[in-house]
Design an enzyme around this catalytic site. Structure first.
Site, PDB file in Angstrom:
ATOM      1  N   ASP A 150      23.924  40.456  32.657  1.00 59.90           N
ATOM      2  CA  ASP A 150      23.324  41.151  33.732  1.00 59.90           C
ATOM      3  C   ASP A 150      21.784  41.890  33.020  1.00 59.90           C
ATOM      4  OD1 ASP A 150      24.455  40.188  36.110  1.00 59.90           O
ATOM      5  OD2 ASP A 150      25.297  41.352  36.085  1.00 59.90           O
ATOM      6  N   HIS A 179      29.045  42.636  39.058  1.00 57.72           N
ATOM      7  CA  HIS A 179      28.110  41.637  38.535  1.00 57.72           C
ATOM      8  C   HIS A 179      28.352  40.063  39.911  1.00 57.72           C
ATOM      9  CE1 HIS A 179      27.419  38.095  36.300  1.00 57.72           C
ATOM     10  NE2 HIS A 179      29.032  37.772  36.653  1.00 57.72           N
TER      11      HIS A 179
HETATM   12  P1  NAI Z   1      33.695  25.001  32.990  1.00 57.80           P
HETATM   13  O1  NAI Z   1      34.547  24.792  33.928  1.00 57.80           O
HETATM   14  O2  NAI Z   1      33.250  24.811  32.461  1.00 57.80           O
HETATM   15  O3  NAI Z   1      34.759  26.306  31.538  1.00 57.80           O
HETATM   16  C1  NAI Z   1      36.245  26.419  32.650  1.00 57.80           C
HETATM   17  C2  NAI Z   1      37.324  26.646  31.280  1.00 57.80           C
HETATM   18  O4  NAI Z   1      38.677  26.533  31.844  1.00 57.80           O
HETATM   19  C3  NAI Z   1      37.974  25.181  31.390  1.00 57.80           C
HETATM   20  O5  NAI Z   1      37.750  24.536  29.679  1.00 57.80           O
HETATM   21  C4  NAI Z   1      39.556  24.997  31.961  1.00 57.80           C
HETATM   22  O6  NAI Z   1      39.868  23.707  31.422  1.00 57.80           O
HETATM   23  C5  NAI Z   1      39.689  26.418  31.403  1.00 57.80           C
HETATM   24  N1  NAI Z   1      40.360  27.326  32.309  1.00 57.80           N
HETATM   25  C6  NAI Z   1      40.991  26.538  33.916  1.00 57.80           C
HETATM   26  N2  NAI Z   1      42.361  27.293  34.163  1.00 57.80           N
HETATM   27  C7  NAI Z   1      43.013  27.772  32.931  1.00 57.80           C
HETATM   28  C8  NAI Z   1      43.821  28.919  32.435  1.00 57.80           C
HETATM   29  N3  NAI Z   1      44.700  28.780  33.636  1.00 57.80           N
HETATM   30  N4  NAI Z   1      43.977  29.064  31.098  1.00 57.80           N
HETATM   31  C9  NAI Z   1      43.210  28.637  30.142  1.00 57.80           C
HETATM   32  N5  NAI Z   1      42.171  28.260  30.558  1.00 57.80           N
HETATM   33  C10 NAI Z   1      42.164  27.834  31.997  1.00 57.80           C
HETATM   34  O7  NAI Z   1      33.037  26.423  33.618  1.00 57.80           O
HETATM   35  P2  NAI Z   1      32.819  28.011  33.063  1.00 57.80           P
HETATM   36  O8  NAI Z   1      31.015  27.790  33.051  1.00 57.80           O
HETATM   37  O9  NAI Z   1      32.958  28.048  31.801  1.00 57.80           O
HETATM   38  O10 NAI Z   1      32.698  29.226  33.265  1.00 57.80           O
HETATM   39  C11 NAI Z   1      33.779  30.138  33.099  1.00 57.80           C
HETATM   40  C12 NAI Z   1      34.008  30.976  34.393  1.00 57.80           C
HETATM   41  O11 NAI Z   1      32.927  32.130  34.034  1.00 57.80           O
HETATM   42  C13 NAI Z   1      33.573  31.108  35.551  1.00 57.80           C
HETATM   43  O12 NAI Z   1      34.615  31.915  36.763  1.00 57.80           O
HETATM   44  C14 NAI Z   1      32.151  31.191  36.291  1.00 57.80           C
HETATM   45  O13 NAI Z   1      32.302  31.988  37.362  1.00 57.80           O
HETATM   46  C15 NAI Z   1      32.537  32.519  35.242  1.00 57.80           C
HETATM   47  N6  NAI Z   1      30.958  32.796  34.648  1.00 57.80           N
HETATM   48  C16 NAI Z   1      30.599  34.087  34.952  1.00 57.80           C
HETATM   49  C17 NAI Z   1      29.600  34.826  34.167  1.00 57.80           C
HETATM   50  C18 NAI Z   1      29.292  36.928  34.176  1.00 57.80           C
HETATM   51  O14 NAI Z   1      28.101  36.842  33.763  1.00 57.80           O
HETATM   52  N7  NAI Z   1      30.592  37.053  33.627  1.00 57.80           N
HETATM   53  C19 NAI Z   1      28.184  34.502  33.910  1.00 57.80           C
HETATM   54  C20 NAI Z   1      28.749  32.851  34.264  1.00 57.80           C
HETATM   55  C21 NAI Z   1      29.694  32.217  34.410  1.00 57.80           C
END
Ligand code: NAI
Length: 333
Positions: A150, A179
């Site tokens: 942000d 957030h």
């Molecule tokens: P993605 O689906 O591409 O990657 C998530 C990964 O987490 C996958 O490789 C999956 O296998 C893994 N995963 C699922 N369960 C797991 C577990 N129990 N233990 C270990 N790994 C596990 O998703 P992406 O795009 O990488 O987003 C990840 C998270 O980050 C989402 O919740 C998203 O909303 C959040 N996010 C947060 C932001 C922020 O500003 N804080 C900004 C953008 C996304």
């Protein structure tokens, strides 16, 4: 010697974030943890000529706990991202994943600094806090909700609104609150350098605030079902992680950032509660980083009438999200 762990390392954020961490010479050991493909991503990154020794662990491996053992810092982009039409609150399914990871950290790396990227951050950070409290390992000075994207967006969008998009890195705008949508409170009146051309034009100001609050939707829409921000989040996540590493292990003093943290008395957030007129347990605030993590919680400072109205809306929306995280009950194993 610094051991960093990335949970969700094979994901859209996890892969570029792991790459960028591999390039930080402070990190000497990098453990990648995921339910899929972590071993492959680790093998790939291990060929890069930088100090960090990279290992990969699948959650299903019998020795998966090794990923966390001896960890100094754990960065967590694990879980499901948004699809078009979803709010971050719709991602509460990630609470279970966060609770499981918190238990692994408490068991294997109780002193680690923990940086939570998984959404909804407004609720997942309280989930981590509660799990650590139950395990008896909670140190609020070491738990950070990563809201830094942000802050990055605020600089970029402000520079664009002013007509100087190439100067994005010259604008610094604190973003406090939470957030997610209306909980994101950009303090345009505190921008450095000042932005009177935006502050004195209500239409431009409202549009900029809205873009910062809902910037994530632009990416979700453009990716059209293929996820949310990953590359910009990885960059923002590593920028934030590097600030923490520099303060804790690099001896750098006085760095001020914003992060979504516990305002509990132990962390010294009582002054913020007075400033925001609410006893919310978590809020994104200005913090000074130091060897202990959160060295000082700093005041929000002077805000103008438009920001006071936004603050009221942010506080109202944050309360239930925090409560949802605090009262989360994990499914029995
Ligand atoms: P993605 O689906 O591409 O990657 C998530 C990964 O987490 C996958 O490789 C999956 O296998 C893994 N995963 C699922 N369960 C797991 C577990 N129990 N233990 C270990 N790994 C596990 O998703 P992406 O795009 O990488 O987003 C990840 C998270 O980050 C989402 O919740 C998203 O909303 C959040 N996010 C947060 C932001 C922020 O500003 N804080 C900004 C953008 C996304």
């Amino acid at each position: 010697m610094v051991k960093a762990v990335v949970c969700g390392a094979a994901g859209g954020i996890g892969q570029p974030l792991s790459l960028l961490l591999k390039l930080n010479p402070i990190v000497t050991e990098l453990a990648l943890y995921d339910v899929v493909n972590a071993v492959g991503v680790a093998a790939d990154l291990s060929h890069i000529a930088s100090p960090a020794q990279v290992t990969g662990y699948l959650a299903s491996q019998p020795d998966a706990d090794k990923a966390f053992q001896g960890a100094d810092i754990v960065v967590i982009p694990a879980g499901v991202p948004r699809k078009p039409g979803m709010t971050r609150d719709d991602l509460f399914v990630n609470a279970g994943i966060c609770n499981t990871l918190a238990n692994s950290i408490a068991k294997n790396a109780p002193n680690a600094f923990v940086l939570v990227i998984s959404n909804p951050v407004n609720s997942t950070v309280p989930v981590f806090a509660e799990a650590f409290k139950k395990a008896g390992t909670y140190d609020p000075k070491k738990l950070f909700g990563v809201s830094h994207l942000d802050v990055v967006r605020a600089s970029t969008f402000a520079a664009t609104a002013i007509g100087k998009p190439g100067d994005a890195d010259k604008y610094s705008i604190p973003v406090v609150g939470g957030h997610s949508g209306a909980t994101i409170l950009p303090l345009l009146s505190q921008a450095k350098p000042a932005i009177p051309e935006i502050l004195n034009d209500k239409e431009k100001r409202d549009a900029l605030v809205n873009r910062i609050q809902f910037g994530g939707d632009e990416v979700v829409k453009a990716k059209d079902g293929a996820g949310s921000a990953t590359l910009s989040m990885a960059q923002a996540g590593v920028e934030f992680t590097n600030h923490v590493l520099d303060a804790v292990f690099g001896g750098k003093k006085g760095k001020i950032v914003q992060s979504y943290i516990d305002l509990g008395a132990e962390a010294g957030g009582e002054g913020i509660k007075k400033e925001i007129g609410s006893d919310l347990a978590f809020f994104s605030v200005n913090i000074e980083l130091g060897p202990a993590g959160i060295e000082k919680i700093l005041p929000i400072g002077q805000i103008d009438d438009a920001e006071k109205a936004l603050l009221e809306a942010a506080v109202k929306e944050l309360g239930p999200s925090i409560e949802k995280g605090v009262s989360f009950q994990p499914a029995p194993p």
